[in-house]
Design a protein around this motif. Sequence first.
Motif: not given
Length: 200
Positions: A100-123
Motif C-alpha cells: 500500500x505504501x509503495x502504491x501511494x508513493x508511486x502515484x505521488x511520484x508519477x503525478x509530481x510536476x503533472x498535478x502537484x496537488x493530487x500528488x500531495x494528496x496521495x502522500x
Amino acid sequence: WLWILFWLFIPSNIAALLVDETVVQWIPALHLPGEILSAAISVAYGVIFLLLSPVEDRYRTTGICGLIVCGINIFLGVVELSGWYLVIAIAALIVALVGNYNEYMAHSTVLAGVNDDLSHKWEILWKWDIGTIGGIFGGLILMLIFPILGVLSVLAATIGMVVVSIMKLIYRYRTAKLFRKILASVRDDDIRKMTGSVSA
C-alpha cells in the motif's frame, strides 16, 4: 492500466459481497465462486502494478507484495493451521502495508510536476491510512484498560478506514482520468504532426 485498475473496484465489491458471512448463510454455494473471484482480482491487481513498473519502480514492489498476500491468503484458506495462523496473518498484513505504501508513493511520484496537488494528496492519504490502522490496534489495546473508550476508538478508526478507502478510490479515478486526458492530448498532437508532414 490505471483506468482498468480503477474499474476493478466493481468486481472487487461483488467478490466481497459473495464471501460476506450473511450472504453465505443464506446462499452457501456462493462462497467458493466468491473466493475464486476475489483471488482472481487480487492477481489482476498485482499484474497491473507490475505492468506499470516501467513507469515507476515502486509499482513493481506494490505488484509483488499484492501477489505475495494473495498467495498467503490462498494458502491459509486451503491449509488449516492453528499455531502458525496468527503469525502468517500478521506477516501478510505487513506485506500488504508495504504494498500500500509503495502504491501511494508511486502515484505521488508519477503525478509530481503533472498535478502537484493530487500528488500531495496521495502522500497525505497514506498518513491517514496508516493512522487508522494504528488507531484500531491502539483501540484494541485500550479496550483492556478502558473498555468503553477502547470501543469508541476502534469505531472511530474503522469509520476513518472506510473514508480512506473511498478517498483512495476517488484519487485513483482522478489519477487515471488525468493520464488518460494527457494520453489523448499526445495522440492528437501526433496526428497533427503526421497530417502536417503529409501535407508538406
